[in-house]
Structures are given as structure tokens and as C-alpha cells.
Design an enzyme around this catalytic site. Structure first.
Site, PDB file in Angstrom:
ATOM      1  N   HIS A   8      27.083  46.964  12.600  1.00 51.68           N
ATOM      2  CA  HIS A   8      26.012  46.450  11.717  1.00 51.68           C
ATOM      3  C   HIS A   8      26.203  47.041  10.319  1.00 51.68           C
ATOM      4  O   HIS A   8      25.922  48.214  10.094  1.00 51.68           O
ATOM      5  CB  HIS A   8      24.641  46.853  12.265  1.00 51.68           C
ATOM      6  CG  HIS A   8      23.481  46.330  11.463  1.00 51.68           C
ATOM      7  ND1 HIS A   8      22.392  45.731  12.041  1.00 51.68           N
ATOM      8  CD2 HIS A   8      23.229  46.324  10.128  1.00 51.68           C
ATOM      9  CE1 HIS A   8      21.529  45.373  11.110  1.00 51.68           C
ATOM     10  NE2 HIS A   8      22.012  45.732   9.924  1.00 51.68           N
ATOM     11  N   HIS A  31      26.036  46.078   5.830  1.00 47.85           N
ATOM     12  CA  HIS A  31      25.820  45.181   4.688  1.00 47.85           C
ATOM     13  C   HIS A  31      26.916  45.457   3.671  1.00 47.85           C
ATOM     14  O   HIS A  31      26.914  46.510   3.027  1.00 47.85           O
ATOM     15  CB  HIS A  31      24.442  45.421   4.070  1.00 47.85           C
ATOM     16  CG  HIS A  31      23.336  45.170   5.044  1.00 47.85           C
ATOM     17  ND1 HIS A  31      22.705  43.950   5.152  1.00 47.85           N
ATOM     18  CD2 HIS A  31      22.789  45.964   6.004  1.00 47.85           C
ATOM     19  CE1 HIS A  31      21.805  44.014   6.127  1.00 47.85           C
ATOM     20  NE2 HIS A  31      21.842  45.219   6.657  1.00 47.85           N
ATOM     21  N   LYS A  73      22.176  35.940  13.535  1.00 51.60           N
ATOM     22  CA  LYS A  73      21.204  36.978  13.210  1.00 51.60           C
ATOM     23  C   LYS A  73      19.809  36.395  13.034  1.00 51.60           C
ATOM     24  O   LYS A  73      19.612  35.476  12.244  1.00 51.60           O
ATOM     25  CB  LYS A  73      21.655  37.641  11.905  1.00 51.60           C
ATOM     26  CG  LYS A  73      20.705  38.657  11.361  1.00 51.60           C
ATOM     27  CD  LYS A  73      20.876  40.000  12.020  1.00 51.60           C
ATOM     28  CE  LYS A  73      19.728  40.919  11.657  1.00 51.60           C
ATOM     29  NZ  LYS A  73      20.136  42.299  11.516  1.00 51.60           N
ATOM     30  N   HIS A 121      16.618  41.576  14.034  1.00 52.47           N
ATOM     31  CA  HIS A 121      15.830  42.553  13.274  1.00 52.47           C
ATOM     32  C   HIS A 121      14.452  42.549  13.921  1.00 52.47           C
ATOM     33  O   HIS A 121      13.674  41.619  13.724  1.00 52.47           O
ATOM     34  CB  HIS A 121      15.745  42.182  11.784  1.00 52.47           C
ATOM     35  CG  HIS A 121      14.937  43.179  11.003  1.00 52.47           C
ATOM     36  ND1 HIS A 121      15.501  44.097  10.163  1.00 52.47           N
ATOM     37  CD2 HIS A 121      13.609  43.427  10.995  1.00 52.47           C
ATOM     38  CE1 HIS A 121      14.548  44.872   9.647  1.00 52.47           C
ATOM     39  NE2 HIS A 121      13.387  44.486  10.146  1.00 52.47           N
ATOM     40  N   HIS A 164      19.384  48.365  14.901  1.00 52.78           N
ATOM     41  CA  HIS A 164      18.832  49.567  14.250  1.00 52.78           C
ATOM     42  C   HIS A 164      17.486  49.997  14.832  1.00 52.78           C
ATOM     43  O   HIS A 164      16.477  50.020  14.129  1.00 52.78           O
ATOM     44  CB  HIS A 164      18.742  49.390  12.730  1.00 52.78           C
ATOM     45  CG  HIS A 164      18.125  48.095  12.241  1.00 52.78           C
ATOM     46  ND1 HIS A 164      16.936  47.599  12.713  1.00 52.78           N
ATOM     47  CD2 HIS A 164      18.542  47.200  11.314  1.00 52.78           C
ATOM     48  CE1 HIS A 164      16.651  46.475  12.092  1.00 52.78           C
ATOM     49  NE2 HIS A 164      17.616  46.210  11.242  1.00 52.78           N
ATOM     50  N   ASP A 203      24.085  50.197   9.601  1.00 54.43           N
ATOM     51  CA  ASP A 203      23.125  49.551   8.700  1.00 54.43           C
ATOM     52  C   ASP A 203      23.269  50.055   7.267  1.00 54.43           C
ATOM     53  O   ASP A 203      22.285  50.094   6.514  1.00 54.43           O
ATOM     54  CB  ASP A 203      21.677  49.714   9.194  1.00 54.43           C
ATOM     55  CG  ASP A 203      20.742  48.676   8.571  1.00 54.43           C
ATOM     56  OD1 ASP A 203      21.238  47.716   7.955  1.00 54.43           O
ATOM     57  OD2 ASP A 203      19.523  48.854   8.690  1.00 54.43           O
TER      58      ASP A 203
HETATM   59  N1  OTD Z   1      17.359  47.433   6.071  1.00 52.47           N
HETATM   60  N2  OTD Z   1      17.900  47.261   3.836  1.00 52.47           N
HETATM   61  C1  OTD Z   1      18.677  46.163   4.053  1.00 52.47           C
HETATM   62  C2  OTD Z   1      18.825  45.665   5.296  1.00 52.47           C
HETATM   63  C3  OTD Z   1      18.389  46.509   6.402  1.00 52.47           C
HETATM   64  O1  OTD Z   1      16.987  45.560   8.030  1.00 52.47           O
HETATM   65  C4  OTD Z   1      18.139  45.770   7.673  1.00 52.47           C
HETATM   66  O2  OTD Z   1      19.111  45.389   8.313  1.00 52.47           O
HETATM   67  C5  OTD Z   1      19.348  45.571   2.898  1.00 52.47           C
HETATM   68  O3  OTD Z   1      19.194  46.133   1.815  1.00 52.47           O
HETATM   69  O4  OTD Z   1      20.070  44.567   3.077  1.00 52.47           O
HETATM   70  C6  OTD Z   1      17.216  47.858   4.831  1.00 52.47           C
HETATM   71  O5  OTD Z   1      16.448  48.796   4.587  1.00 52.47           O
HETATM   72 ZN    ZN Z   2      20.890  45.828   8.273  1.00 49.72          ZN
HETATM   73 ZN    ZN Z   3      17.450  44.639   9.900  1.00 54.37          ZN
END
Ligand code: OTD
Ligand code: ZN
Ligand code: ZN
Length: 347
Positions: free
Chosen positions: A16, A18, A102, A139, A177, A250
Site C-alpha cells: 500500500h 501513494h 480500491k 479504506h 492500514h 501507506d
Molecule cells: N491516508 N493520506 C493519504 C492517503 C491515506 O487513507 C489513506 O490511504 C493521501 O495523502 O493520499 C492519508 O492520511
Molecule cells: Zn493510503
Molecule cells: Zn486509506
């Protein structure tokens, strides 16, 4: 007993992450590719990665940005919306473009405004995914403003996930997460189709890190860190040796100014030292022998993918984490900024 000084494990994956896009992606990608052979790449770009063509071109941009000589495989995901087309998603999975899809409840986190407003709207998609064996990544937070932010994960289990698992018992689901003992409990007692990822920060901090002694925006992410008892439950799950819990950082970079703001963005940029950070946790728990399975075996087994060839070695050594990094012409404050981590990844 003498302390273990090094540990060599099969090369891990990040289930996971970004990676963002454009110059930010070019700046952060190397940190993930240095440690991980593969990563599940989140689709919450703006606009989101919601069809096969978008995923294909995003994957190409990532591959083009890889540092010379790095082998790294981005595993792409499809952002589900109320209008997602089951045929398009099945086509992307069959073609090997999508590894998973997702589910963001609309407005649950960064760039999730176009997420799903009610699970019933995507039932045809989920049924098709169940048939084809395509994993659903979730999520898991309700977005109802009546629900306290610290309760949103537990309430998601009660109101949505529990029913989803009963309605689609063969759908592979990764509860992403996780941050609560309720989530640990739910995943443990569910069947083998249900697993979870755990981030380094949720193994290391509780909510006091964000709020005590001053507001610390670099510890703010979603789902937000909870009470200490939850952190302890997550640690137990991570080191338990259960194949249902595996590594997902994450890592979610935002520029310093976007975090240190009157309305700061959620997200912790942990990519630079992610594996070292997990190693420190397993070491503290006297469970270094369980790190390899958590980081390198349980994820691919759940996804039905081959284990990586090759190994990485970590060494007991002090790693000083900088206060900030210059990335994409801006500054990003990494997780553990200004701290020392006790393990170093040997290059
Ligand atoms: N959580 N920020 C972000 C994604 C995650 O929920 C998530 O996966 C982001 O900035 O893309 C965060 O706090
Ligand atoms: Zn995330
Ligand atoms: Zn998330």
C-alpha cells in the site's frame, strides 16, 4: 545473549503506497524502489485512476521515472466510483493491468471525493471481482460526521464490512492500514479471504503523538492514530505470525507547507526508512524472526503472486533521519524526522 547484528530476508513488497504523479512521483519513487520489489500503487490521483487506460499510462509514467538499473514492479489499482463498470474492471484484471480495486468511501481521505457513496452501488462490480478472484482493497472508515473520528474504523466494521463479508464470502478483501483492536479482532476471526495491512506509524505512535505538547502535523494521517491499547493490539497482530497481517506503508507525501497549515493535509511520508522502521518494531518485540514473513511472504501469498527472488540485508546501526528532504523543488518532512532508527538497510 548477544544481540543479533544483521538480518537478511527475502526482498519485500509494499502492499500500500501513494507514489503520486509528476515531479513529486519522480522525487519519491526511488525511496520505495530502493527497498521493495513491488508495490500496490494507490489510485487516488486527481483525477483518480478509474479505468484501464489511466492505469496503463500511470504505470508507464512510473516505470519511466525509475532510477537507472532499479528493478521495481508497480502493481496498479482501480479507484472504484458509483459508476464503475464491472466489465472494464474485469478486463483490466484479466489483462494484468489491475492487480486490485480500491474502495474509498466518498470523502474518507485525501482525493476520495469521487469514491463510493454506498456499497450497494458497486455490488455488480464486487460480484464480478468475487468471481474472478480480484482483491478488493478497503479504506475502512465511515464518513458520517455524526461519528467521532476516532470511532470511524470500528463503526465501519459494524455498519459495512461485516455485512459485505457475509454477502460476498469468497471476495478477497484487504482491510487497509488498520488502526484499532476491533479491526485486528475482526480480521483474525474472519475467514482466509480477509487480510489487513499495517503501517509503521500505527505500530509506533498513538494519538498523543499528534496532540500532546503541541500540534504535530507530521504525525497526522488517516485513519488517525488511536489510543495506546490499539497500538499494542496492532503490534501483537504484526508479530503474531498470522498470514492475515502484512506490510503496507501507506507512505503519503505532502509538501511541508500543506501539512503545516491551518488545515493540514493527512498523510505521513514514511517511504525513506520504511523497512528499517518496521525492523525496529520487530526488534523491540524480540520478533526479528517474524519480519520476513510479514514483509515478504504473507502479502504475495494472499494476492496469489510469486514470492520475490533475491534478498535484502538490514544491519544494526544508527541511522539519523534528516529534519526534511528536498523533493520536487519543495520540502517534505519524512516520518522519524530528526530521530535515530536502529537499523540500516545495506545497499
Ligand atoms: N491516508 N493520506 C493519504 C492517503 C491515506 O487513507 C489513506 O490511504 C493521501 O495523502 O493520499 C492519508 O492520511
Ligand atoms: Zn493510503
Ligand atoms: Zn486509506
Amino acid at each position: 545473549m548477544t544481540q543479533q547484528q544483521t538480518i537478511t530476508i527475502r526482498r519485500p513488497d509494499d502492499w500500500h503506497v501513494h507514489l503520486r504523479d509528476g515531479v513529486m512521483m519522480q522525487g519519491v519513487l526511488g525511496f520505495t524502489a530502493r527497498q521493495f520489489a513491488r508495490a500496490i500503487v494507490m489510485p487516488n490521483l486527481s483525477p483518480p485512476v478509474a479505468d484501464v487506460a489511466a492505469a496503463q499510462s500511470y504505470r508507464e509514467r512510473i516505470l519511466a521515472a525509475l532510477p537507472e538499473g532499479r528493478s521495481f514492479q508497480p502493481l496498479m489499482t482501480c479507484y472504484l466510483t458509483d459508476d464503475s463498470d464491472p466489465a472494464e474492471i474485469a478486463r483490466g484484471f484479466a489483462a494484468g493491468i489491475f492487480t486490485a480495486a480500491k474502495l474509498y468511501p466518498a470523502n474518507a481521505t485525501t482525493n476520495s471525493a469521487q469514491g463510493v457513496t454506498a456499497v450497494r452501488n458497486i455490488m455488480p462490480v464486487l460480484e464480478r471481482m468475487q468471481q474472478t478472484g480480484m482483491p478488493l482493497l478497503v479504506h475502512g472508515e465511515v464518513t458520517d460526521h455524526e461519528v467521532d473520528i476516532f470511532d470511524r474504523e470500528a463503526v465501519f466494521i459494524e455498519r459495512i464490512l461485516d455485512k459485505l463479508v457475509r454477502d460476498l464470502p469468497d471476495l478477497k478483501i484487504v482491510f487497509e492500514h488498520i488502526t484499532t483492536s476491533e479491526a485486528v479482532q475482526f480480521v483474525q476471526s474472519a475467514g482466509p479471504k480477509i487480510a489487513a495491512t499495517i503501517t509503521p506509524q500505527h505500530l509506533q505512535i498513538n494519538r498523543n503523538a499528534i496532540l500532546a505538547g503541541g500540534l504535530r502535523p507530521h504525525f497526522y494521517c488517516l485513519p488517525v492514530a488511536k489510543r495506546e491499547e490499539h497500538r499494542i493490539a496492532l503490534r501483537k497482530a504484526a508479530i503474531s505470525g498470522s498470514p492475515k497481517f502484512f506490510l503496507g506503508t501507506d507512505s503519503a507525501p505532502h509538501e511541508r507547507g500543506a501539512k503545516e497549515s491551518s488545515c493540514g493535509c493527512a498523510g505521513i511520508f514514511n517511504a525513506p526508512h520504511a523497512l528499517e522502521s518496521y525492523a525496529a518494531v520487530f526488534d523491540e518485540e524480540n520478533a526479528l524472526d517474524r519480519l520476513e514473513a510479514f514483509a515478504s511472504e504473507f502479502g504475495p501469498r494472499f494476492y496469489g503472486l510469486p514470492l520475490n527472488e533475491g534478498t535484502v540485508t538490514l544491519q544494526r546501526a544508527e541511522v539519523q533521519v534528516p529534519e526534511s528532504l528536498t523533493i520536487a523543488g519543495g520540502e517534505i518532512v519524512p516520518y522519524h524526522a530528526g530521530q535515530v532508527i536502529g537499523w540500516r538497510l545495506v545497499e
